[in-house]
Every structure is written in C-alpha cells, then in structure tokens.
Design a protein around this motif. Sequence first.
Motif, short mmCIF file in Angstrom:
data_model
loop_
_atom_site.label_atom_id
_atom_site.label_comp_id
_atom_site.label_asym_id
_atom_site.label_seq_id
_atom_site.Cartn_x
_atom_site.Cartn_y
_atom_site.Cartn_z
N ASP A 276 13.14 0.20 1.97
CA ASP A 276 11.72 0.10 2.31
C ASP A 276 10.91 0.33 1.05
OD1 ASP A 276 11.73 2.99 1.99
OD2 ASP A 276 12.65 3.06 3.97
N LYS A 277 9.64 0.73 1.22
CA LYS A 277 8.78 0.90 0.04
C LYS A 277 8.82 2.32 -0.52
CE LYS A 277 4.52 1.57 2.74
NZ LYS A 277 3.16 1.08 2.99
N GLN A 278 9.91 3.05 -0.24
CA GLN A 278 10.03 4.39 -0.80
C GLN A 278 10.06 4.35 -2.32
OE1 GLN A 278 9.85 7.08 1.26
NE2 GLN A 278 9.57 8.24 -0.63
N ILE A 279 10.59 3.27 -2.89
CA ILE A 279 10.59 3.12 -4.34
C ILE A 279 9.16 3.16 -4.87
CG2 ILE A 279 11.16 1.54 -6.24
CD1 ILE A 279 13.37 0.40 -4.43
N VAL A 280 8.26 2.49 -4.19
CA VAL A 280 6.86 2.48 -4.59
C VAL A 280 6.25 3.86 -4.43
CG1 VAL A 280 4.57 1.55 -4.02
CG2 VAL A 280 6.56 0.03 -4.08
N ARG A 281 6.49 4.50 -3.28
CA ARG A 281 5.95 5.84 -3.06
C ARG A 281 6.41 6.81 -4.14
NH1 ARG A 281 8.20 5.16 2.29
NH2 ARG A 281 6.68 4.40 3.80
N ASP A 282 7.70 6.78 -4.44
CA ASP A 282 8.26 7.72 -5.42
C ASP A 282 7.66 7.49 -6.80
OD1 ASP A 282 9.80 8.80 -3.42
OD2 ASP A 282 11.64 7.78 -4.00
N TRP A 283 7.56 6.22 -7.21
CA TRP A 283 7.00 5.94 -8.54
C TRP A 283 5.55 6.38 -8.61
CZ3 TRP A 283 2.96 3.36 -10.68
CH2 TRP A 283 2.99 3.20 -12.07
N LEU A 284 4.77 6.07 -7.56
CA LEU A 284 3.36 6.41 -7.59
C LEU A 284 3.16 7.92 -7.59
CD1 LEU A 284 0.62 5.00 -7.60
CD2 LEU A 284 0.58 5.18 -5.10
N ALA A 285 3.96 8.64 -6.81
CA ALA A 285 3.85 10.10 -6.78
C ALA A 285 4.14 10.71 -8.14
CB ALA A 285 4.79 10.67 -5.73
N ALA A 286 5.02 10.08 -8.91
CA ALA A 286 5.41 10.61 -10.22
C ALA A 286 4.44 10.22 -11.33
CB ALA A 286 6.82 10.13 -10.58
N HIS A 287 3.59 9.21 -11.06
CA HIS A 287 2.74 8.69 -12.14
C HIS A 287 1.25 8.70 -11.82
CE1 HIS A 287 6.74 7.01 -13.10
NE2 HIS A 287 6.34 7.04 -14.34
N TRP A 288 0.88 9.33 -10.72
CA TRP A 288 -0.54 9.34 -10.32
C TRP A 288 -0.85 10.63 -9.59
CZ3 TRP A 288 -2.90 7.43 -5.32
CH2 TRP A 288 -4.29 7.30 -5.43
N ASP A 289 -1.98 11.25 -9.94
CA ASP A 289 -2.37 12.52 -9.34
C ASP A 289 -3.24 12.36 -8.10
OD1 ASP A 289 -4.77 11.71 -10.39
OD2 ASP A 289 -5.00 13.41 -11.78
N SER B 23 0.83 -1.19 0.00
CA SER B 23 0.00 0.00 0.00
C SER B 23 0.87 1.25 0.00
CB SER B 23 -0.92 0.02 1.24
OG SER B 23 -0.15 0.19 2.42
N ALA B 24 0.31 2.31 -0.53
CA ALA B 24 0.95 3.62 -0.50
C ALA B 24 -0.13 4.68 -0.62
CB ALA B 24 1.97 3.77 -1.64
N PHE B 25 0.02 5.75 0.12
CA PHE B 25 -0.95 6.85 0.10
C PHE B 25 -2.38 6.33 0.35
CE2 PHE B 25 2.39 8.22 -3.06
CZ PHE B 25 3.10 8.98 -2.16
N ASP B 26 -2.50 5.39 1.32
CA ASP B 26 -3.80 4.86 1.75
C ASP B 26 -4.51 4.05 0.67
OD1 ASP B 26 -3.80 5.79 4.40
OD2 ASP B 26 -4.39 7.79 3.75
N HIS B 27 -3.77 3.51 -0.28
CA HIS B 27 -4.35 2.64 -1.31
C HIS B 27 -3.57 1.35 -1.41
CE1 HIS B 27 -7.28 5.39 -3.32
NE2 HIS B 27 -6.50 6.33 -2.82
N VAL B 28 -4.29 0.25 -1.58
CA VAL B 28 -3.64 -1.03 -1.86
C VAL B 28 -3.38 -1.09 -3.36
CG1 VAL B 28 -3.87 -3.53 -1.83
CG2 VAL B 28 -4.74 -2.17 0.08
N LEU B 29 -2.15 -1.41 -3.73
CA LEU B 29 -1.73 -1.34 -5.12
C LEU B 29 -1.66 -2.73 -5.74
CD1 LEU B 29 1.18 1.21 -4.58
CD2 LEU B 29 -1.23 1.70 -5.07
N GLU B 30 -1.70 -2.75 -7.06
CA GLU B 30 -1.53 -3.98 -7.82
C GLU B 30 -0.32 -3.85 -8.73
OE1 GLU B 30 -3.15 -6.71 -7.51
OE2 GLU B 30 -4.83 -6.06 -6.26
#
Length: 323
Positions: free
Chosen positions: A280-293, A65-72
């Motif tokens: 940690d999951k910072q890789i996921v956070r960074d990618w999601l922040a760059a590709h999702w509004d 999960s990141a930003f309160d969402h479960v990701l796929e």
Amino acid sequence: MRENERVSQSEYESPASAVALDGWAPVYSGKVRDLYVKSHDGEQTDAPSLATASRVLVVASDRVSAFDHVLEPGIPGKGELLTTLSLWWFDRLTDVPNHLVPDHEPVGGTVREIIPASVAGRAMLCRTLNMFPIECVVRGYLTGSGWKEYLETQSVCGIKLPEGLQNGDRLPEPIYTPAWKAPMGQHDENISFERTVELVGPTIAAELRRLSLALFQAAGAIAEQAGVILADTKFEFGADRQTGVTVLADEVLTSDSSRYWDAEAWRTGTTPEARMASFDKQIVRDWLAAHWDGAGVPPELPTEIVEQTAARYRELLERLTGV
C-alpha cells in the motif's frame, strides 16, 4: 462519495483538480477521486449536482495523499490500478449490494460505452446514494493510529484490548472502529460505536458494523489464499434513494483504503518493519514522516519512492487477481 448535505454548492461548482469531460459536469473533487454527473440529465431542472442526479461517474486520479495532504508528484497508473482492484473486489463481495451500474448501453443495434474514453480504466459508473457520514474501519491487526492509541490507553476507539500487544500483532478478533467523515476542510475523527448511533440511529449503526465485519472476514480469507494479509480497511455505505437499502459504495479494499502485508514476511519477520512488508502507500507515509515536520507544504516525493509505490500497487493487484 460524500453525503450531499456535507458538501457545499460552491464545492460542487468548481472542483479545481477535475479534468474536463465532454458531456459530464464536475461536481466534487477529493484528494484522489473526482465526481461527475451528466451535463444534461433529463431528471435535472437546476444546475448539475449530486442531489438531483441519478448516476455519478467516479474517476480515480493518480494523485496520492498522506497525512491529509495531496502530494507531488502523483503515482503513474495509480488511478487505473485502484479502479481495477475495486471492481475485482465488487465482483467477489456479492452478498452486499453495491453502487455499480452498467457502464454501456444499447443504441441503434450497437453498444455504446457511457464512460468517456479519456478516463476509461480508471472510472466507475455508479448510482447516487444518500451517504452515511461514517468511515467503517475494521482492524484485524494492531498498527497505524490504532497502535498509537493502544500505547496510550490500551484500547482502540473505546475497545479494550489485551495487554502486551506489539506493533503489527494480530488481534484476537477483528474490531470495528468507525470514524466520522468531517465536512470538507476538517479532519475525520475516530469515534465510538455509541457516537455512530447518535449520527445514524441504532438500526443503521448496527447494520454498518455487521456488514463491515462480514465483508472484512470474507475479503481477508480471499487475500489469505494469495499469501496476503488484509490488516485493516475502511468501507463506506449509503442508502438507496428509492428503497432505503444499505449499499456498499466508494472504493473498496484498495491499496489506498487498506493495509495489505506480505503473509510470509509477517510470519517470519523479527521487527515491525520486516513483519509488515506492505502493498500500500505505507512507503509514502514512512518517507514523508521522516522528511517533513508537518508544517507548511509537504516536500516533493523522490523518484525512487514514486516508483517503489507504483510497483507495490501493481504487485498487490497481480497477487490477488493472479494476472
């Protein structure tokens, strides 16, 4: 593991993401973990629930999960990695009682495993507690939401910090910045220590702060020996239902609940990104922040992000444990 009063009965009855386990009833499903109690616990007279069970099976999934969402998709092997790391830390943080109970029992001269084979390696058997509605966050370094708040107020959760700090800087001393664990469907909220006093009373509030800071200091020293920085983490505690003793619960010091950085990269790095090479999951956070509004359904994680995240989780476990 949330406090009973903050999870509705309907959420106990049908956790959609929990897998079926023979002999165990799913009672709660979070972003990453699923909770089960015995289907036919002799102590229970009503439908299985955390309120009446004495033991709970905590199963870590591969969900991320990141930003309160479960990701796929999920991160393969993540549940086992998180559980292994939690158990490793519980073995070392023995100054504070924890919620683990033996996961095997003698039966007719043999030893029987209590944890079902289908979730072995990613499950912990624990005693149920009256959980405190506080996420006990401790920060040793300035980053994440703390950095954003500092830019606006020169403080974090009401704690005034020195001027001129940069993203990734070590704080003069670790700070306790709790959050309120909101009911399901709502966002957790950073709160002041004074607010924790209102929620749990002055004695428990002071104890949670003291225990959290002591655990952070002890864990940080252990991580440092492995060339790893524990930048921040969150702990959760509950009261033993018989004795009232405060007990360390939930996951502890995992890659999901903590920020871990490479110590050498932090020391020699010239930019925040270089300094904070993370495990940690910072890789996921960074990618999601760059590709999702932030609107609608989050995009699927690309294969390379999933693989990089899994590799960083594995590397942290190897570096800390030495195996």
